[in-house]
Write a protein that holds these residues in place. Structure first.
Motif, PDB file in Angstrom:
ATOM      1  N   LEU A  87      67.058  18.821  33.494  1.00 50.71           N
ATOM      2  CA  LEU A  87      67.066  19.754  32.381  1.00 50.71           C
ATOM      3  C   LEU A  87      66.357  19.190  31.154  1.00 50.71           C
ATOM      4  N   ASP A  88      65.926  17.954  31.206  1.00 52.04           N
ATOM      5  CA  ASP A  88      65.354  17.287  30.041  1.00 52.04           C
ATOM      6  C   ASP A  88      63.940  17.804  29.778  1.00 52.04           C
ATOM      7  N   VAL A  89      63.784  18.525  28.660  1.00 49.61           N
ATOM      8  CA  VAL A  89      62.470  19.070  28.314  1.00 49.61           C
ATOM      9  C   VAL A  89      61.780  18.217  27.253  1.00 49.61           C
ATOM     10  N   GLY A  90      62.456  17.170  26.803  1.00 45.05           N
ATOM     11  CA  GLY A  90      61.875  16.292  25.800  1.00 45.05           C
ATOM     12  C   GLY A  90      62.369  16.551  24.393  1.00 45.05           C
ATOM     13  N   ALA A  91      63.339  17.447  24.247  1.00 46.18           N
ATOM     14  CA  ALA A  91      63.879  17.771  22.915  1.00 46.18           C
ATOM     15  C   ALA A  91      64.947  16.748  22.542  1.00 46.18           C
ATOM     16  N   ASN A  92      64.530  15.495  22.446  1.00 43.79           N
ATOM     17  CA  ASN A  92      65.455  14.383  22.195  1.00 43.79           C
ATOM     18  C   ASN A  92      65.332  13.910  20.754  1.00 43.79           C
ATOM     19  N   LEU A  93      66.462  13.756  20.092  1.00 44.37           N
ATOM     20  CA  LEU A  93      66.487  13.377  18.686  1.00 44.37           C
ATOM     21  C   LEU A  93      67.041  11.979  18.483  1.00 44.37           C
ATOM     22  N   THR A 133      80.278  -6.876  21.592  1.00 39.65           N
ATOM     23  CA  THR A 133      81.399  -6.371  20.791  1.00 39.65           C
ATOM     24  C   THR A 133      81.651  -4.877  20.956  1.00 39.65           C
ATOM     25  N   ASN A 134      80.689  -4.159  21.555  1.00 36.70           N
ATOM     26  CA  ASN A 134      80.751  -2.694  21.681  1.00 36.70           C
ATOM     27  C   ASN A 134      80.698  -1.997  20.322  1.00 36.70           C
ATOM     28  N   GLN A 135      80.319  -2.741  19.287  1.00 30.91           N
ATOM     29  CA  GLN A 135      80.192  -2.171  17.947  1.00 30.91           C
ATOM     30  C   GLN A 135      78.911  -1.343  17.849  1.00 30.91           C
ATOM     31  N   SER A 136      79.007  -0.191  17.203  1.00 30.94           N
ATOM     32  CA  SER A 136      77.845   0.670  17.021  1.00 30.94           C
ATOM     33  C   SER A 136      76.761  -0.044  16.221  1.00 30.94           C
ATOM     34  N   LYS A 137      75.504   0.157  16.638  1.00 26.94           N
ATOM     35  CA  LYS A 137      74.374  -0.415  15.906  1.00 26.94           C
ATOM     36  C   LYS A 137      73.892   0.505  14.795  1.00 26.94           C
ATOM     37  N   GLY A 138      74.547   1.659  14.634  1.00 31.93           N
ATOM     38  CA  GLY A 138      74.206   2.546  13.537  1.00 31.93           C
ATOM     39  C   GLY A 138      73.167   3.603  13.860  1.00 31.93           C
ATOM     40  N   PHE A 139      72.841   3.768  15.136  1.00 35.04           N
ATOM     41  CA  PHE A 139      71.917   4.840  15.497  1.00 35.04           C
ATOM     42  C   PHE A 139      72.199   5.306  16.921  1.00 35.04           C
ATOM     43  N   GLY A 140      71.722   6.509  17.217  1.00 37.42           N
ATOM     44  CA  GLY A 140      71.967   7.070  18.541  1.00 37.42           C
ATOM     45  C   GLY A 140      70.978   8.173  18.857  1.00 37.42           C
ATOM     46  N   PHE A 141      71.220   8.869  19.980  1.00 37.36           N
ATOM     47  CA  PHE A 141      70.294   9.888  20.460  1.00 37.36           C
ATOM     48  C   PHE A 141      71.062  11.118  20.939  1.00 37.36           C
ATOM     49  N   VAL A 142      70.480  12.283  20.683  1.00 39.05           N
ATOM     50  CA  VAL A 142      71.038  13.561  21.130  1.00 39.05           C
ATOM     51  C   VAL A 142      69.928  14.346  21.811  1.00 39.05           C
ATOM     52  N   SER A 143      70.214  14.912  22.984  1.00 37.54           N
ATOM     53  CA  SER A 143      69.199  15.648  23.753  1.00 37.54           C
ATOM     54  C   SER A 143      69.602  17.112  23.927  1.00 37.54           C
ATOM     55  N   PHE A 144      68.699  18.011  23.550  1.00 41.28           N
ATOM     56  CA  PHE A 144      68.920  19.450  23.674  1.00 41.28           C
ATOM     57  C   PHE A 144      68.131  20.016  24.860  1.00 41.28           C
ATOM     58  N   ASP A 145      68.473  21.253  25.215  1.00 39.95           N
ATOM     59  CA  ASP A 145      67.775  21.905  26.326  1.00 39.95           C
ATOM     60  C   ASP A 145      66.550  22.686  25.867  1.00 39.95           C
ATOM     61  N   ALA A 146      66.350  22.777  24.542  1.00 37.07           N
ATOM     62  CA  ALA A 146      65.215  23.543  24.029  1.00 37.07           C
ATOM     63  C   ALA A 146      64.792  22.998  22.668  1.00 37.07           C
ATOM     64  N   PHE A 147      63.488  23.142  22.360  1.00 43.78           N
ATOM     65  CA  PHE A 147      62.976  22.657  21.082  1.00 43.78           C
ATOM     66  C   PHE A 147      63.473  23.492  19.903  1.00 43.78           C
ATOM     67  N   GLU A 148      63.823  24.755  20.167  1.00 39.65           N
ATOM     68  CA  GLU A 148      64.364  25.579  19.085  1.00 39.65           C
ATOM     69  C   GLU A 148      65.623  24.939  18.516  1.00 39.65           C
ATOM     70  N   ALA A 149      66.450  24.394  19.401  1.00 38.84           N
ATOM     71  CA  ALA A 149      67.697  23.761  18.965  1.00 38.84           C
ATOM     72  C   ALA A 149      67.430  22.459  18.228  1.00 38.84           C
TER      73      ALA A 149
END
Length: 244
Positions: free
Chosen positions: A133-139, A176-192
């Motif tokens: 489902l990955d169309v590349g709309a990754n943030l 430590t499993n401590q957050s590095k302060g950044f992450g990624f979110v992937s949508f199914d469409a570029f509109e989103a």
């Protein structure tokens, strides 16, 4: 019928073991057929797929958890034939389709034993991955508060803009499993993803002004979900996920 056990007493133990083996095989086949029957008669529209489960999670625990959402008809966790351990996912069937839809909204990314659960509508060929489902709309989401922002909060925040196709990923320290302060979110469409950037870039999340922009996929990937960097970020061979 010829009785080996009475004719050769020394073989009695072996015969008993053979009988026990076939009895066990028959039981296994019966259980397998029963499981297939359950899947065939399951109401798929009222069934939730629950993934990313800790080995400690049991069917009884899933029943106890999802009964708080609605009336549960059945729970099934496929298990390894040799070890008897579940495969990290299961299916929860509700009596009411509305309860299944509500469970997806409420329980997705809720942590159980430290793991954010993935909850979505079930299908017979459901797999744990959804790369098709990955169309590349990754943030890329940057400047996150390491203490207050987790995967659940990212999901709750960004799912308002569209369908998120896989659990949000917060990069963490291996030790430590401590957050590095950044992450990624992937949508199914570029509109989103476009809408998420428009609404959330430079906005405040947990008292921090966050960065929201398109992620770039590295030319050499590890396949573990940490193969993306921020748009314009450093790193050799970076290429944009979005084109046009």
């Amino acid at each position: 019928a010829f009785c080996v056990a009475s004719f050769v007493p020394a073989c009695c133990g072996r015969v008993q073991r053979v009988k026990k083996y076939w009895r066990k095989q028959t039981q296994s086949i019966t259980v397998t057929m029963a499981s297939l029957a359950n899947v065939e008669h399951r109401n798929q529209e009222a069934t939730c797929y629950v993934g990313n489960l800790d080995p400690s999670v049991s069917e009884d625990l899933l029943v106890e958890l999802f009964t708080q959402i609605g009336r549960v008809n059945s729970v099934h966790m496929p298990k390894d034939k040799l070890t008897g351990l579940h495969s990290g996912y299961g299916f929860v069937e509700f009596l009411d389709v509305a309860d299944a839809d509500y469970a997806i909204q409420i329980m997705a990314m809720v942590k159980m034993f430290g793991r954010p659960m993935r909850v979505s509508k079930s299908s017979l060929d459901k797999k744990t991955g959804s790369g098709s489902l990955d169309v590349g709309a990754n943030l890329f989401i940057g400047n996150l508060d390491p203490g207050d922002v987790d995967e659940k909060l990212l999901y709750d925040t960004f799912s308002a803009f569209g369908t998120i196709i896989k659990p949000p990923k917060i990069m963490r320290d291996d030790m430590t499993n401590q957050s590095k302060g950044f992450g990624f979110v992937s949508f199914d469409a570029f509109e989103a993803s476009d809408l998420a950037i428009e609404c959330m870039h430079n906005q405040y999340l947990c008292n921090r002004q966050i960065t929201v922009q398109y992620a770039f996929k590295k030319a050499s990937t590890s396949g573990e979900g940490n193969d993306m960097v921020a748009e314009g970020g450093r790193g050799p061979g970076g290429m944009p996920e979005r084109h046009g």
